[in-house]
Design an enzyme around this catalytic site. Structure first.
Site, PDB file in Angstrom:
ATOM      1  N   ASP A   8      35.989  36.952  35.280  1.00  0.00           N
ATOM      2  CA  ASP A   8      35.026  36.413  34.350  1.00  0.00           C
ATOM      3  C   ASP A   8      34.384  35.934  34.809  1.00  0.00           C
ATOM      4  O   ASP A   8      34.822  35.150  36.739  1.00  0.00           O
ATOM      5  CB  ASP A   8      35.744  35.350  33.224  1.00  0.00           C
ATOM      6  CG  ASP A   8      34.332  34.498  32.757  1.00  0.00           C
ATOM      7  OD1 ASP A   8      33.978  35.402  31.569  1.00  0.00           O
ATOM      8  OD2 ASP A   8      34.514  33.434  32.477  1.00  0.00           O
ATOM      9  N   ASP A  10      30.387  34.455  34.541  1.00  0.00           N
ATOM     10  CA  ASP A  10      29.830  32.311  33.445  1.00  0.00           C
ATOM     11  C   ASP A  10      31.135  31.463  33.624  1.00  0.00           C
ATOM     12  O   ASP A  10      32.065  31.470  32.803  1.00  0.00           O
ATOM     13  CB  ASP A  10      28.748  32.533  32.456  1.00  0.00           C
ATOM     14  CG  ASP A  10      27.878  33.680  32.515  1.00  0.00           C
ATOM     15  OD1 ASP A  10      26.584  33.318  32.703  1.00  0.00           O
ATOM     16  OD2 ASP A  10      27.925  35.338  33.313  1.00  0.00           O
TER      17      ASP A  10
END
Length: 212
Positions: A8, A10
């Site tokens: 991922d 953020d």
């Protein structure tokens, strides 16, 4: 043997919360709505910009989504790197994984173009592919992005690890049926993630190497 690690963005690779909060509050204030705290915005991110704006507005103000969203986008585009930075230890981890011949990819709900730009800006030459939000894929927690990445490299689910900081990421890995690890330095607390079902955790990036 692990051949692919999908991250991922953020809250996992990049600490983007200050820039996201500033842009969100800029758009809210411009349209006459109350500002949100950084801690509130941490809870709003994870499902894409649209959901961030919806949650920041609240159900009572959702009819003003289009105006706030339209103000958020250009501001964030111009200020997305003001305070954003890689988390400590992430770049060293990526270099070590690269040295071991492991394929590296990003799967994020950010739109494809800015996601790819951020990957190359902060991690030049380290990632093999960035899969952002695009029309042909459902957003996370859909497994579409993970499945696209695994298909691209011809790597099986058993040879893949997915890493993220949120309940959305935990569900993404679960839905993709890959080994999933949650990080504790991101936008969600360990206790929150445990409540959502997460069981595998790392507290700092180099601990990932223990899983390999």
């Amino acid at each position: 043997m692990i051949k692919l690690v999908i991250f991922d963005m953020d809250g996992t690779l990049l600490n983007t919360i200050d820039d996201l909060a500033t842009a969100t509050n800029y758009a809210l204030e411009k349209n006459g709505f109350p500002l949100r705290t950084t801690d509130e915005i941490k809870q709003f991110v994870g499902n894409g910009v649209e959901k961030l704006i919806e949650r920041a507005l609240g159900e009572e103000n959702i009819s003003h989504f289009d105006e706030v969203y339209a103000d958020f986008l250009p501001y964030y585009s111009a200020h997305s790197k003001d305070k954003t930075c890689a988390y400590d230890g992430v770049i060293d981890l990526l270099k070590e994984l690269k040295n071991r011949g492991i394929k590296l990819a990003v799967n994020t709900n950010k739109p494809q173009a800015p996601a790819a730009a951020l990957t190359e800006e902060y991690f030049p030459g380290l990632f093999d592919y960035t899969c952002g939000a695009k029309p042909e894929n459902d957003k996370k927690p859909s497994p579409d992005g993970c499945n696209e990445i695994m298909k691209l490299f011809g790597i099986s689910k058993e040879e893949t690890i997915y890493i993220g900081d949120s309940d959305v990421d935990y569900l993404t890995g679960k839905n993709a049926q890959v080994h999933t690890i949650s990080v504790t330095w991101g936008f969600r607390t360990r206790s929150f993630l445990e409540e959502k079902g997460a069981v595998n955790f790392i507290d700092k990036p180099d601990q990932l190497l223990e899983y390999l």
